[in-house]
Design an enzyme around this catalytic site. Structure first.
Site, PDB file in Angstrom:
ATOM      1  CD  GLN A   1      -0.984  -0.846   3.474  1.00 17.11           C
ATOM      2  OE1 GLN A   1      -2.264  -1.054   3.464  1.00 17.11           O
ATOM      3  NE2 GLN A   1      -0.391  -1.169   4.794  1.00 17.11           N
TER       4      GLN A   1
ATOM      5  CG  HIS B   1      -5.896   2.809  19.098  1.00 18.15           C
ATOM      6  ND1 HIS B   1      -5.367   3.687  18.982  1.00 18.15           N
ATOM      7  CD2 HIS B   1      -5.819   1.935  18.107  1.00 18.15           C
ATOM      8  CE1 HIS B   1      -4.624   3.856  17.888  1.00 18.15           C
ATOM      9  NE2 HIS B   1      -5.096   2.701  17.216  1.00 18.15           N
TER      10      HIS B   1
ATOM     11  CG  ASP C   1      -2.001 -13.262   4.894  1.00 18.70           C
ATOM     12  OD1 ASP C   1      -2.740 -12.727   5.419  1.00 18.70           O
ATOM     13  OD2 ASP C   1      -2.335 -14.129   4.000  1.00 18.70           O
ATOM     14  N   GLY C   2      -2.359 -12.156   8.130  1.00 23.67           N
ATOM     15  CA  GLY C   2      -3.101 -12.367   9.352  1.00 23.67           C
ATOM     16  C   GLY C   2      -4.203 -13.549   8.819  1.00 23.67           C
TER      17      GLY C   2
ATOM     18  CG  ASP D   1      -6.641  -2.066  14.700  1.00 21.92           C
ATOM     19  OD1 ASP D   1      -7.101  -1.418  13.966  1.00 21.92           O
ATOM     20  OD2 ASP D   1      -5.912  -1.531  15.476  1.00 21.92           O
ATOM     21  CB  SER D   2      -8.578  -4.973   8.994  1.00 19.96           C
ATOM     22  OG  SER D   2     -10.123  -4.359   9.224  1.00 19.96           O
TER      23      SER D   2
ATOM     24  CG  ASP E   1     -11.805   1.434   4.806  1.00 16.43           C
ATOM     25  OD1 ASP E   1     -12.356   1.433   5.912  1.00 16.43           O
ATOM     26  OD2 ASP E   1     -11.902   2.556   4.306  1.00 16.43           O
TER      27      ASP E   1
END
Length: 283
Positions: free
Chosen positions: A34, A65, A140-141, A159-160, A162
């Site tokens: 990104q 948070h 990679d989650g 907690d990503s 969009d």
């Protein structure tokens, strides 16, 4: 940039935009995943932008948070092992580790540059990074959860960004099935679920997919978030093998750490939904 420059995020889905006045752009880079930019604003402190979308500002990040972490942790009886999927700015990790009962908190962020830039420009969010209970993984989650040991976790916080790009695979039944398998009985999954004002269809589809993965009880909590589209945000919480009827109110009232938004009353208030949201979600 001059004193009158603005950074504006246009949100096509809602036909609206949010802008902050900025003094200068401090950093910009394209990672394998990104594009990340850091701005210095006149009134909101530092601002992190990912792929043109505001992610975190110094001034208002505590809202997100705290609400992504404390309601779930005070709902669980005693969450010892916590995994955070995403969360590269480390603010959620900091809040999780304020809880003494947490023995291990693993943050799984796909893009290490998010964390390294947070350490430089948002050091206050990274205060817990060297806590011996913290483990930072840059992988990679989705794969991490698929490979996770069954019934090994008490809480999963997604907690990503969009649900596009690297985060798209975090909003479907296959991912939720991996989370369900990894949670112990009574374990909780909480995921940021966008704006109730313009993303109700997403929230509904998330809850359907979560239910299809085995989760039964679900609650969507709402809270303000000025730097996100519409300024109003949510997270959705589901539980394995237990309900979400209440939370540890006495524990929350006597918490031994500081917060700026979260308290018992705000927890209760976040669980109260406007009529149009209740109707849409069938509550």
């Amino acid at each position: 940039m001059s004193e009158t420059s603005w950074f504006t995020e246009q949100h096509e889905h809602s036909g609206s935009s949010i802008g902050f006045r900025v003094k200068e752009k401090l950093h910009a880079e394209k990672t394998p995943f990104q594009t990340i930019e850091i701005y210095d604003t006149t009134d909101w402190g530092k601002l992190m932008v990912i792929d043109g979308c505001m992610m975190v500002s110094t001034r208002d990040n505590f809202l997100y948070h705290e609400m992504m972490s404390h309601p779930a942790l005070f709902t669980h009886a005693r969450a010892k092992r916590v995994v955070i999927i995403g969360g590269g700015d480390c603010g959620t990790l900091r809040e999780v580790l304020r809880h003494d009962e947490v023995e291990k908190a693993i943050q799984v962020e796909i893009d290490e540059r998010v964390t390294r830039l947070a350490e430089k420009y948002f050091p206050e969010l990274c205060e817990a990074n060297n806590d011996p209970r913290a483990e930072l993984l840059f992988i990679d989650g989705i794969k991490y959860m698929a490979d996770c040991e069954p019934e090994s976790l008490d809480l999963i916080i997604v907690d990503s960004t969009d649900p596009v790009g690297p985060a798209e695979g975090l909003f479907n039944a296959a991912f939720y099935s991996s989370c369900y398998k990894a949670l112990r009985h009574g374990g909780i999954l909480v995921q940021q679920s966008e704006s109730p004002l313009v993303h109700l269809d997403l929230i509904k589809s998330m809850r359907v997919a979560m239910k299809s993965a085995g989760f039964q009880a679900a609650k969507t909590l709402n809270f303000p978030q000025p730097c996100y589209p519409t300024g109003w945000w949510s997270c959705t919480m589901v539980r394995k093998g237990a309900d979400l009827a209440g939370f540890r109110e006495r524990g929350a009232a006597s918490k031994q750490f500081p917060t700026r938004y979260y308290n018992v009353d705000m927890h209760r208030a976040a669980l109260a939904l406007p009529e149009f949201v209740r109707e849409a979600l069938g509550e």
